[in-house]
Design a protein around this motif. Structure first.
Motif, mmCIF file in Angstrom:
data_model
loop_
_atom_site.group_PDB
_atom_site.id
_atom_site.type_symbol
_atom_site.label_atom_id
_atom_site.label_comp_id
_atom_site.label_asym_id
_atom_site.label_seq_id
_atom_site.Cartn_x
_atom_site.Cartn_y
_atom_site.Cartn_z
ATOM 1 N N GLN A 84 15.973 2.568 -9.922
ATOM 2 C CA GLN A 84 16.088 1.138 -9.657
ATOM 3 C C GLN A 84 14.800 0.651 -8.987
ATOM 4 O O GLN A 84 14.206 1.365 -8.184
ATOM 5 N N ASP A 85 14.383 -0.556 -9.339
ATOM 6 C CA ASP A 85 13.241 -1.159 -8.653
ATOM 7 C C ASP A 85 13.607 -1.375 -7.188
ATOM 8 O O ASP A 85 14.734 -1.760 -6.869
ATOM 9 N N MET A 86 12.652 -1.105 -6.322
ATOM 10 C CA MET A 86 12.835 -1.385 -4.902
ATOM 11 C C MET A 86 11.918 -2.551 -4.559
ATOM 12 O O MET A 86 10.715 -2.506 -4.833
ATOM 13 N N VAL A 87 12.483 -3.613 -3.980
ATOM 14 C CA VAL A 87 11.712 -4.815 -3.649
ATOM 15 C C VAL A 87 11.854 -5.074 -2.155
ATOM 16 O O VAL A 87 12.970 -5.147 -1.626
ATOM 17 N N TYR A 88 10.714 -5.199 -1.499
ATOM 18 C CA TYR A 88 10.681 -5.493 -0.069
ATOM 19 C C TYR A 88 9.955 -6.820 0.122
ATOM 20 O O TYR A 88 8.790 -6.950 -0.250
ATOM 21 N N ASN A 89 10.644 -7.797 0.676
ATOM 22 C CA ASN A 89 10.066 -9.118 0.917
ATOM 23 C C ASN A 89 9.559 -9.214 2.353
ATOM 24 O O ASN A 89 10.091 -8.562 3.252
ATOM 25 N N GLU A 90 8.543 -10.042 2.535
ATOM 26 C CA GLU A 90 8.051 -10.362 3.878
ATOM 27 C C GLU A 90 7.553 -9.144 4.658
ATOM 28 O O GLU A 90 7.824 -9.005 5.857
ATOM 29 N N ILE A 91 6.823 -8.257 3.989
ATOM 30 C CA ILE A 91 6.225 -7.117 4.688
ATOM 31 C C ILE A 91 4.950 -7.607 5.369
ATOM 32 O O ILE A 91 4.036 -8.089 4.709
ATOM 33 N N GLY A 92 4.911 -7.497 6.673
ATOM 34 C CA GLY A 92 3.796 -8.034 7.447
ATOM 35 C C GLY A 92 2.617 -7.069 7.535
ATOM 36 O O GLY A 92 2.790 -5.899 7.850
ATOM 37 N N ILE A 93 1.430 -7.588 7.232
ATOM 38 C CA ILE A 93 0.177 -6.858 7.412
ATOM 39 C C ILE A 93 -0.564 -7.543 8.554
ATOM 40 O O ILE A 93 -0.778 -8.754 8.516
ATOM 41 N N MET A 94 -0.922 -6.764 9.567
ATOM 42 C CA MET A 94 -1.605 -7.330 10.731
ATOM 43 C C MET A 94 -3.042 -6.835 10.780
ATOM 44 O O MET A 94 -3.357 -5.745 10.289
ATOM 45 N N ASP A 95 -3.881 -7.642 11.395
ATOM 46 C CA ASP A 95 -5.306 -7.347 11.517
ATOM 47 C C ASP A 95 -5.538 -6.011 12.216
ATOM 48 O O ASP A 95 -4.951 -5.743 13.262
ATOM 49 N N GLU A 96 -6.356 -5.183 11.590
ATOM 50 C CA GLU A 96 -6.766 -3.894 12.138
ATOM 51 C C GLU A 96 -5.606 -2.957 12.453
ATOM 52 O O GLU A 96 -5.696 -2.118 13.348
ATOM 53 N N MET A 97 -4.499 -3.103 11.691
ATOM 54 C CA MET A 97 -3.333 -2.244 11.880
ATOM 55 C C MET A 97 -2.967 -1.612 10.540
ATOM 56 O O MET A 97 -3.277 -2.156 9.488
ATOM 57 N N VAL A 98 -2.281 -0.478 10.605
ATOM 58 C CA VAL A 98 -1.754 0.169 9.406
ATOM 59 C C VAL A 98 -0.240 -0.020 9.416
ATOM 60 O O VAL A 98 0.440 0.397 10.355
ATOM 61 N N THR A 99 0.271 -0.672 8.384
ATOM 62 C CA THR A 99 1.712 -0.862 8.223
ATOM 63 C C THR A 99 2.236 0.260 7.337
ATOM 64 O O THR A 99 1.646 0.553 6.295
ATOM 65 N N THR A 100 3.332 0.886 7.738
ATOM 66 C CA THR A 100 3.926 1.971 6.959
ATOM 67 C C THR A 100 5.226 1.476 6.347
ATOM 68 O O THR A 100 6.072 0.914 7.034
ATOM 69 N N LEU A 101 5.366 1.705 5.030
ATOM 70 C CA LEU A 101 6.559 1.287 4.299
ATOM 71 C C LEU A 101 7.029 2.445 3.430
ATOM 72 O O LEU A 101 6.336 2.871 2.503
ATOM 73 N N TYR A 102 8.222 2.976 3.746
ATOM 74 C CA TYR A 102 8.811 4.061 2.967
ATOM 75 C C TYR A 102 9.768 3.464 1.945
ATOM 76 O O TYR A 102 10.462 2.493 2.234
ATOM 77 N N ALA A 103 9.810 4.069 0.749
ATOM 78 C CA ALA A 103 10.655 3.534 -0.316
ATOM 79 C C ALA A 103 11.448 4.656 -0.983
ATOM 80 O O ALA A 103 10.986 5.263 -1.960
ATOM 81 N N PRO A 104 12.661 4.950 -0.480
ATOM 82 C CA PRO A 104 13.507 5.909 -1.184
ATOM 83 C C PRO A 104 13.999 5.274 -2.489
ATOM 84 O O PRO A 104 14.560 4.179 -2.479
ATOM 85 N N MET A 105 13.750 5.946 -3.615
ATOM 86 C CA MET A 105 14.085 5.403 -4.931
ATOM 87 C C MET A 105 15.473 5.886 -5.353
ATOM 88 O O MET A 105 15.784 7.074 -5.277
#
Length: 124
Positions: A84-105
Motif C-alpha cells: 500500500q502507498d504510504m502518505v505522510y502530510n505536513e512533514i516539517g523540515i527545519m533549517d540546519e536539522m535532519v528530520t527522520t521519517l520511518y515508513a513501515p510498508m
C-alpha cells in the motif's frame, strides 16, 4: 586614515557577499522503509517529495536521504509494487536539522489487486 576606511569597506562588502551566497537555509530528510509484517527492509521504494517533484529509491537496506531541502512542510509519498502507498502530510523540515521519517510498508492482500491481475493469461 582613508586607506583604512577603504580596507574596512572592502571587508564589509566581501563579508556581505559571502553571507548572501552561503547563507541559504536548508534541512535534510532521512529514514527507512520495511515490511510491516516481516520487519525486513524494502529496497527500491520510491520516496517522493510531492511539492518539490523530486524522488529517489531506497537502497538495499531500505534507507533514503534527501539533502538540502528548503525549510517548510511537505507531503512525502512512499510507493513500491506489492505494498500500500504510504502518505505522510505536513512533514516539517527545519533549517540546519535532519528530520527522520520511518515508513513501515503494509503488504497488499490478494483482494487489493485488480480482479484479472492474479489470473494466468492463456496463450492464443
Amino acid at each position: 586614515m582613508q586607506y583604512f576606511k577603504n580596507i574596512l569597506w572592502i571587508f564589509c562588502i566581501t563579508f556581505l557577499l559571502i553571507s548572501i551566497c552561503y547563507g541559504q537555509h536548508s534541512g535534510d530528510l532521512k529514514g527507512e522503509t520495511w515490511d510491516s509484517e516481516t520487519k525486513i527492509p524494502i529496497k527500491d521504494v520510491i520516496v517522493f517529495v510531492d511539492s518539490l517533484n523530486i524522488a529517489m529509491l531506497t537502497d538495499t537496506l531500505g534507507k533514503y536521504y534527501f539533502k538540502n531541502l528548503s525549510p517548510g512542510k511537505y507531503k512525502i509519498i512512499f510507493r513500491v509494487f506489492g505494498y500500500q502507498d504510504m502518505v505522510y502530510n505536513e512533514i516539517g523540515i527545519m533549517d540546519e536539522m535532519v528530520t527522520t521519517l520511518y515508513a513501515p510498508m503494509v503488504p497488499l492482500v490478494k483482494e487489493d489487486f485488480p480482479a484479472d491481475f492474479c489470473k494466468k493469461k492463456k496463450n492464443k
